[in-house]
Design an enzyme around this catalytic site. Structure first.
Site, PDB file in Angstrom:
ATOM      1  N   ASP A  65      54.023  63.257  90.216  1.00  0.00           N
ATOM      2  CA  ASP A  65      52.623  63.487  89.973  1.00  0.00           C
ATOM      3  C   ASP A  65      52.291  64.769  89.592  1.00  0.00           C
ATOM      4  O   ASP A  65      52.698  65.927  90.383  1.00  0.00           O
ATOM      5  CB  ASP A  65      51.857  63.049  91.197  1.00  0.00           C
ATOM      6  CG  ASP A  65      50.295  62.834  90.757  1.00  0.00           C
ATOM      7  OD1 ASP A  65      50.044  62.363  89.814  1.00  0.00           O
ATOM      8  OD2 ASP A  65      49.720  63.054  91.811  1.00  0.00           O
ATOM      9  N   HIS A  66      51.485  64.949  88.317  1.00  0.00           N
ATOM     10  CA  HIS A  66      51.084  66.362  88.006  1.00  0.00           C
ATOM     11  C   HIS A  66      52.583  67.450  87.983  1.00  0.00           C
ATOM     12  O   HIS A  66      52.223  68.547  88.512  1.00  0.00           O
ATOM     13  CB  HIS A  66      50.142  66.949  88.703  1.00  0.00           C
ATOM     14  CG  HIS A  66      48.811  66.146  88.541  1.00  0.00           C
ATOM     15  ND1 HIS A  66      47.905  66.435  87.387  1.00  0.00           N
ATOM     16  CD2 HIS A  66      48.012  65.149  89.310  1.00  0.00           C
ATOM     17  CE1 HIS A  66      47.002  65.587  87.434  1.00  0.00           C
ATOM     18  NE2 HIS A  66      47.132  64.877  88.548  1.00  0.00           N
TER      19      HIS A  66
ATOM     20  N   ASN B 276      45.959  55.966  89.641  1.00  0.00           N
ATOM     21  CA  ASN B 276      46.441  56.875  90.492  1.00  0.00           C
ATOM     22  C   ASN B 276      45.426  57.006  91.934  1.00  0.00           C
ATOM     23  O   ASN B 276      44.367  57.161  91.737  1.00  0.00           O
ATOM     24  CB  ASN B 276      46.577  58.374  90.101  1.00  0.00           C
ATOM     25  CG  ASN B 276      47.732  58.380  88.966  1.00  0.00           C
ATOM     26  OD1 ASN B 276      48.302  57.651  88.673  1.00  0.00           O
ATOM     27  ND2 ASN B 276      48.098  59.832  88.842  1.00  0.00           N
TER      28      ASN B 276
ATOM     29  N   THR C 104      43.954  60.052  97.904  1.00  0.00           N
ATOM     30  CA  THR C 104      42.890  60.532  98.831  1.00  0.00           C
ATOM     31  C   THR C 104      42.455  59.122  99.959  1.00  0.00           C
ATOM     32  O   THR C 104      42.513  59.225 101.096  1.00  0.00           O
ATOM     33  CB  THR C 104      41.472  61.041  98.363  1.00  0.00           C
ATOM     34  OG1 THR C 104      42.110  62.332  97.370  1.00  0.00           O
ATOM     35  CG2 THR C 104      40.726  61.650  99.527  1.00  0.00           C
TER      36      THR C 104
HETATM   37  P1  13P Z   1      42.838  60.715  94.197  1.00  0.00           P
HETATM   38  O1  13P Z   1      43.109  61.617  95.567  1.00  0.00           O
HETATM   39  O2  13P Z   1      41.203  61.050  93.949  1.00  0.00           O
HETATM   40  O3  13P Z   1      42.714  59.103  94.518  1.00  0.00           O
HETATM   41  O4  13P Z   1      43.443  61.168  92.953  1.00  0.00           O
HETATM   42  C1  13P Z   1      44.799  60.738  93.033  1.00  0.00           C
HETATM   43  C2  13P Z   1      45.530  61.346  91.764  1.00  0.00           C
HETATM   44  O5  13P Z   1      44.781  61.282  90.834  1.00  0.00           O
HETATM   45  C3  13P Z   1      46.713  61.664  91.602  1.00  0.00           C
HETATM   46  O6  13P Z   1      47.227  62.252  90.550  1.00  0.00           O
END
Ligand code: 13P
Length: 290
Positions: free
Chosen positions: A84-85, A229, A232
């Site tokens: 991710d990212h 995605n 949180t």
């Molecule tokens: P949230 O933490 O807002 O669910 O976002 C997750 C996300 O986009 C991970 O790349």
């Protein structure tokens, strides 16, 4: 065996549903999310940020851990392990280590540089059978030290990156990571439609899945979002259940050995599974695994 996300995302796009991409942090997260996918008979993208990779002792350990847990649980639904990212270096390391999918987030570079680096990562990923997600326009909020003020992605830039053969495209449409502020304006569906039309049916990714009202998520899926995605929301589910356990004094119950870490972490782990299944239903991937 872990699989690339290409097939599952393509099917989701054609079938007008989305695959949930859930962030992991440790063994409990891996087990809980895999349990959810198997119970829901849903394809799954298990994703991990570079911060969590570091916490989990590096790319190789993440690949080994996820593979081993996946195999020992006899998981039958398709599962992709996704970065991710990812940074430019991080994406390359993840591909070499055996991730089956990566996101290269070059949205903070000048566009030409994002384009050149995205092209390189897409070629490297595809040479390794790994699906690749790229990003245009920052996603607001903050995650693992990556912050962005949030913006609407430029339609022409989306079109150019999509033309590189990317498997899925993350484009800012007013979404942000973490908790949405009370004055949040909601998703920009007009921009989403413009982007989807410009990228010739390429699947789109909605970041910041936590806290977007279900109707807005569902509408975004009908307009071309095929990966949502969520990070949180699972952390909050884990925290609330753990807090309840502690506040009920169960951790200090010596007779029942409530301090045993396997007992202490169990309510949180079960809460992650329950929330993940709920989200799979919302995204429409429930029962979509062959
Ligand atoms: P949230 O933490 O807002 O669910 O976002 C997750 C996300 O986009 C991970 O790349």
């Amino acid at each position: 065996m872990l699989v690339s996300a290409t097939e599952m995302i393509k099917k989701a796009h054609e079938g007008h549903y989305a695959i949930g991409a859930f962030n992991i942090n440790n063994l409990e997260w891996i087990k809980s999310i895999l349990t959810a996918a198997e119970e829901a008979k849903s394809p799954l993208i298990m994703e991990v940020s570079e911060g969590a990779v570091k916490y989990m002792c590096g790319y190789k350990n993440v690949v080994d851990m996820v593979r081993n847990v996946h195999d020992s649980m006899n998981i039958t639904v398709p599962v992709a392990l996704h970065l991710d990212h990812g940074s430019y270096e991080g994406a390359k390391k993840a591909i070499e280590a055996g991730f089956t999918s990566v996101m290269f987030d070059g949205s903070h570079y000048p566009f030409e540089e994002n384009l050149a680096k995205s092209k390189e990562i897409i070629e490297l990923g595809h040479a390794h059978g790994c699906s690749v997600e790229c990003e245009v326009g920052g996603i607001g909020g903050s995650e693992d030290g990556v912050t962005s003020s949030g913006e609407l992605a430029d339609v022409n830039e989306c079109k150019t990156i999509a033309g590189l053969g990317v498997d899925m495209l993350a484009a800012g449409i007013g979404n942000i990571h973490g908790i949405y502020p009370a004055n949040w304006k909601g998703l920009n569906f007009e921009r989403l439609q413009e982007i989807q039309a410009a990228v010739d049916g390429k699947p789109l990714v909605l970041h910041g899945g936590t806290g977007i009202p279900a109707e807005q998520v569902k509408k975004a899926i009908t307009l071309g979002v095929s990966k949502v995605n969520v990070n949180t929301e699972l952390q909050l589910a884990f925290q609330a259940a753990t807090r309840e356990y502690v506040l009920a004094g169960k951790d200090i119950d010596k007779a029942k050995k409530g301090f045993d870490p396997r007992k202490l972490l169990k309510p949180g782990a079960e809460a992650i599974t329950a929330k993940t299944i709920e989200l799979m239903e919302e995204f429409g991937s429930y029962q979509k695994a062959e």
